[in-house]
Design a protein around this motif. Sequence first.
Motif, PDB file in Angstrom:
ATOM      1  N   TYR A 167      -6.204  -3.283   3.112  1.00 23.45           N
ATOM      2  CA  TYR A 167      -5.510  -4.514   3.042  1.00 23.45           C
ATOM      3  C   TYR A 167      -5.295  -5.273   4.198  1.00 23.45           C
ATOM      4  CZ  TYR A 167      -1.777  -7.688   2.228  1.00 23.45           C
ATOM      5  OH  TYR A 167      -0.755  -8.976   2.025  1.00 23.45           O
ATOM      6  N   PRO A 225       0.994  -1.105   0.050  1.00 28.33           N
ATOM      7  CA  PRO A 225       0.023  -0.125   0.172  1.00 28.33           C
ATOM      8  C   PRO A 225       0.837   1.233  -0.119  1.00 28.33           C
ATOM      9  CG  PRO A 225      -0.951  -1.494   1.631  1.00 28.33           C
ATOM     10  CD  PRO A 225       0.587  -2.223   1.094  1.00 28.33           C
ATOM     11  N   GLU A 259      -5.141   4.706   3.936  1.00 31.78           N
ATOM     12  CA  GLU A 259      -6.414   4.143   3.560  1.00 31.78           C
ATOM     13  C   GLU A 259      -6.133   2.734   2.791  1.00 31.78           C
ATOM     14  OE1 GLU A 259      -7.030   8.763   2.492  1.00 31.78           O
ATOM     15  OE2 GLU A 259      -5.209   7.072   2.530  1.00 31.78           O
ATOM     16  N   GLU A 260      -5.045   2.343   2.183  1.00 26.93           N
ATOM     17  CA  GLU A 260      -4.882   1.199   1.502  1.00 26.93           C
ATOM     18  C   GLU A 260      -4.363   0.213   2.500  1.00 26.93           C
ATOM     19  OE1 GLU A 260      -2.386   2.154  -1.679  1.00 26.93           O
ATOM     20  OE2 GLU A 260      -3.911   2.986  -2.937  1.00 26.93           O
ATOM     21  N   THR A 271      -0.686   4.331   0.698  1.00 29.39           N
ATOM     22  CA  THR A 271      -1.582   5.309   1.599  1.00 29.39           C
ATOM     23  C   THR A 271      -2.080   4.419   2.586  1.00 29.39           C
ATOM     24  OG1 THR A 271      -3.859   4.925   0.308  1.00 29.39           O
ATOM     25  CG2 THR A 271      -2.277   6.395  -0.474  1.00 29.39           C
TER      26      THR A 271
END
Length: 399
Positions: A166, A157, A161-162, A159
């Motif tokens: 995940y 990821p 948020e990612e 970011t």
Amino acid sequence: MKKGIVQLLLITMCGLWLTGCGNKKEEKDGQVTLKVWESLEVQDYMEAAADAFMEEHPNIKIEFENVEFNNSVSQIVLDGPAGAGADLFAAPCDRLGELVSGGYVVPVVGSGEVAARVLPSCRKAATYDNTMYGYPVSDETYALYYNKALISEEQVPRTWEEVIAYTRENTRDGQYGFVMDPTSGYYTIIFTTAKGNRLFGATGQDGKNTYLNTPEAVSGLNLMKDLASAVGISSSDLNSSIADELFKNGKAAMEITGPWNASVFSAAGIDYGVTTLPALPGEETPAVSFSGARLMFVSAFSEHQEEAAEFAKFLMSDEMQQLRYEYLKCIPSVEIEMEDETISGFMEQLEFATPMPSIPQMNSFWESMGSASKNIWDGADVQSTMDGCNQAIVNSTAE
């Protein structure tokens, strides 16, 4: 150093062993003995460096004494004025303000030359009130490790948020998508740094405001709260040791930690990569980490300040920086070529790191921010928690 025995003359004059005589001992025939304090894990390297230095400077003897890195400041406060302290000692950069205001260290000799040699993060970390006091011998920050057997480089990821998404999708049955230590402000500070928000302000010198309860900090720490939900482990069951064990045992795809774990993970057979931290919401660059230069200080109580400064500069030479890496796998404080994927990842993160502030209020930061981080990770309201944290730190009295 452990090698060699103190001359009988010194015993006669002082009536004590070296630890009692301190830096007030007199050497015969122009000989100078420097007492150097460092952590036990650094001893082998320090003795190798001392041997190289003494070969070039036969009139100077370096003696290693084990005083742990995090204990040296309190030790010099006691031993320095009593004449039993080190001539040169290692200490964290965030204790710089305390050392300077207490009169325990002296400015760097030839600071222009030293400043020009070291990495920008080290230069800033060693400077207090526009004066350079410490000789940087290594740099440090943390970054994102990822287990290549569990997540490919393309999947890592970019970011936060990612990371959360995940982690939610890949955490089950004792396997975790991501882990970190939520109990230490050293790591959780990253969530407070969006839009240029920095601890104690842009210069790190504003002792009247921590900037830990600003809208930017609160927004980032609410994101950390969401991350905690995705990880699903309470703060009481997740610290650095536990996070390291999970990654080392192949139970976590990603972890935030530092270069000190590189050899540990390699020895465990983990095929890992290291990359920069994920970006915070609205940001296009990696989140800002703390950097922490390891500094060598010349004691204000030393009778051999010139020689101590000379040895400190020797430790910053290209040859000694390379040797230090070979022994300790730490980030050099100067620009030298290194073909190492792990170090490259940390060096890249250093471009987005900020040195830990060195004002006296940092003494209160660690406990207050650690407590606040744990509470937020476990579900506490962010704004009220950080309002209290801010108040506790700015109202603290430096020891």
